[in-house]
Every structure is written in C-alpha cells, then in structure tokens.
Write an enzyme that holds these catalytic residues in place. Structure first.
Site, PDB file in Angstrom:
ATOM      1  N   ASP A  92       0.864  -1.171   0.000  1.00 43.19           N
ATOM      2  CA  ASP A  92       0.000   0.000   0.000  1.00 43.19           C
ATOM      3  C   ASP A  92       0.907   1.229   0.000  1.00 43.19           C
ATOM      4  OD1 ASP A  92      -1.794   2.004   0.461  1.00 43.19           O
ATOM      5  OD2 ASP A  92      -2.521   1.229   2.376  1.00 43.19           O
ATOM      6  N   ASP A 271      -7.618  -7.094   1.502  1.00 43.50           N
ATOM      7  CA  ASP A 271      -6.733  -7.094   2.668  1.00 43.50           C
ATOM      8  C   ASP A 271      -7.466  -6.416   3.795  1.00 43.50           C
ATOM      9  OD1 ASP A 271      -5.261  -4.268   3.540  1.00 43.50           O
ATOM     10  OD2 ASP A 271      -6.178  -4.214   1.554  1.00 43.50           O
TER      11      ASP A 271
END
Length: 376
Positions: A92, A271
């Site tokens: 990320d 996620d």
C-alpha cells in the site's frame, strides 16, 4: 504480471482467476494477510507458509519507510529477502496512513507533509518519492499515491480530492518510467479509484482509472466508516466500469460477510487488519458465527476451538484453554487466535473460488452470510 480469468458465476459477478508474477501464482479471489512492518503480527514465516499458506501478503510503505527505513531494505536486497518471504508481496502506498494522521499532516498539490507517529519528525510524501520508496521495498504489486477521503465527506471536497488523486497518478506513472527495477524481477503498478460515496464521482474516477490501462486496478476510500450498503453500492458502480480482464483490489475490506458480498460484485483481492487485530482482542471468526473467547460461557467448554479444523490450532486446543490464555494475558492466546482467524479468511476466499468454479457460488454465499451473521 498476467491475469487469467477462468470463470464467472452465472448468478453474480463473482470471478475466479489466476494472477502470475515473478514470485508465483495468486489464485483469486484472495485475501492478503497484512504484514505492515515486514511481519504478519505474531506469526512466524514458517507458520504463515505452512499453516495459513497465502499466495500473497501486504506490506505498508509508510511504516517500512519509517522503520527499518529504505536504506536497510535496499542493503538486504528488498523486503522479500529481509523478511525471508519468497512469495508475492503487495505494498500500500501509504495514502491510508496519511488519512489516519489527519491531525498531523498537511495535504497540498505537491504532496503530503506529515509528522511521524514514532518520534514527531517531519516527512514529505510525493507521488515521485513514494514510487521510489516502493521500488526500493521491492513488492511485486505497488500502489499509486492517493488521498483517502474520510466518511462522511462533503461533495466538493470529495471531488477536489479525486481530481488531485488523478493528477498524482499521472505523476506516479511518469516517474515510474524513469525508475529501473532493482532486484531482478518486475513490479506491477495499480492505480486507485476514489470518489467517496458519490456515484457520479465514482463513475468518473473509474472511467479515468480504466483509461490508464494498468495491469490491475484498486478501489480505495471505502471501509472508512460508511454503512455496508453504501460500500456495496459504490463497489457495484466501479466494477461495472473497470475492465473485466484486469484484477480488481478492494482495499482495507473487511469482515467475512463484507468479503463474500464484494466477491459477488466482482472483486478479486482483499486485505484487512481485522482478522489479526480482532484475534488479539479475543474475537474468532468461524463459518457459523463470531466467538468472543473471553466470555465466561467458554470457561468449561473443552470442545475444539473450531471443529472445521482449518488450521492445526483449531483442534489442538480447546475453547476453555484459549479463554484461559486470554484471562491470564498470555501472548500464546493471541498467537493461536491469529492463526485461526487468518486460516479462516484464507479458507473463506478459497472456498468461494471453488464454488465459483463449480457454478454454485450464489447459493453457497447466501447460506454462509446467514451463518456467519451470528454471535456464538
């Protein structure tokens, strides 16, 4: 990276596919355990591989940039070697962490100036240096730098933020072209759809992101406090636009029910910190509902943690013993619960894949949602 779409459910938008990178295959739909700082909290890499067995895990640019810092990661040969993980990693970009630091950051066109949550030191993230940091971390899939808007968010702010995210994306793409791969394998870049919970903004953003022609696409800015129905509505809007031949990643989602409902809307990758964070607080997810193992009702329940026996801890220990570990604040209890929850999340997405391939997903999904929506 390549993506092979193998099957689409006839009664929903659910898909089964295979992503292939230089670190191996990822069978979708997939849940990616969160390894924020180069570790899935409380789990050895051996347990992660053998007992939970994910095809891919997630790391975080913001946290890895601060500790151990990119210099150390580069000396180690990248995050894979640093943490001894030979499968896929996604990073990320740090946009969500910047969002969560709302009282300690300033967002401008150039980028974001923020104060470290560790020592208060000041740092700046720009689209360009976030791409450089992710090159150095060396994940197989890297994310564009974006702004994650809060919920609720007024329309004008959401619109301005979305357009800035698009401009930042242009800068990410341009800068990535100048950066060579570092560790002998390629990285794949995913842009991120934004637009808060406004249908027209989500449509505009999805159209723009689709036009970029990346190998995969992500949906951000959801699971930030909005009702589940709004999350599903925005996901449905976006998946109708994003190209079917590319994998779709819904960031930061969510509960087991959220995951199944979004698989039904055409999402391939997920996620969330929920399975690990909730495990450390004594909450166990199962196919028949949620267990708060701290409750007194489990004090003399000597049945297995979960008779489905998804991971070895499920039948190795009893509910009474696990409750005892939590009552005496023994860290082993948190480890056992974490292995169980991650194992369950991986089982859930893999079972969804089997049902999609068998043509029975919708009936199975509806049954599972009813079962899991219980407190045991």
């Amino acid at each position: 990276m390549t993506f092979d779409l193998l099957s689409t459910d006839k009664n929903s938008q659910a898909r089964a596919g295979t992503i292939t990178t230089d670190h191996g295959k990822i069978e979708t739909p997939i849940f990616m355990p969160v390894g924020t700082v180069g570790t899935v909290k409380g789990v050895h890499q051996r347990e992660l591989k053998q007992d939970i067995n994910p095809d891919i895990i997630l790391g975080n640019t913001y946290h890895l940039y601060l500790r151990p810092q990119t210099e150390i990661l580069e000396k180690a040969g990248g995050l894979h070697k640093f943490m001894n993980w030979d499968r896929n990693i996604l990073t990320d970009s740090g946009g969500y962490q910047v969002y969560s630091l709302s009282s300690n950051r300033k967002i401008k066109e150039e980028g974001v100036k923020f104060k470290s949550h560790i020592d208060g030191s000041m740092h700046t993230f720009t689209p360009e240096n976030v791409m450089e940091i992710q090159r150095t971390i060396g994940a197989d899939i890297i994310m564009a730098f974006d702004e994650c808007t809060p919920y609720p968010c007024d329309y004008q702010y959401a619109r301005r933020s979305m357009h800035m995210t698009h401009r930042w994306l242009e800068r990410c793409v341009a800068h990535l072209k100048k950066l060579p791969f570092k560790y002998g394998y390629e990285q794949t870049f995913f842009p991120i759809v934004q637009g808060s919970t406004y249908k027209d903004l989500r449509q505009q953003s999805a159209d723009y992101i689709a036009s970029v022609g990346a190998d995969g696409n992500a949906i951000g800015g959801l699971s930030v406090g909005e009702p589940a129905e709004e999350m599903y509505a925005m996901t449905d809007v976006v998946t109708a636009i994003l190209p079917k031949e590319k994998p779709r990643y819904l960031m930061g989602v969510g509960t087991p029910i959220n995951i199944l409902e979004n698989i039904a809307l055409g999402i391939d990758m997920f996620d969330c910190v929920m399975p690990t964070r909730n495990a450390r607080n004594g909450m166990l997810f199962t196919a028949h509902g949620t267990i708060n193992i701290k409750n007194a009702k489990w004090k003399d329940d000597f049945s297995p943690i979960d008779e489905m026996d998804i991971t070895w801890v499920d039948t190795e220990y009893s509910k009474a013993y696990l409750r005892h570990l939590f009552s005496v604040n023994e860290f082993l209890g948190k480890q056992i619960a974490t292995i169980h929850n991650l194992g369950f999340y991986l089982w859930l997405t893999r079972e969804a894949r089997k049902q999609i391939l068998a043509g029975t997903f919708r009936v199975w999904k509806d049954k599972m949602v009813k079962q899991m929506d219980k407190r045991l």
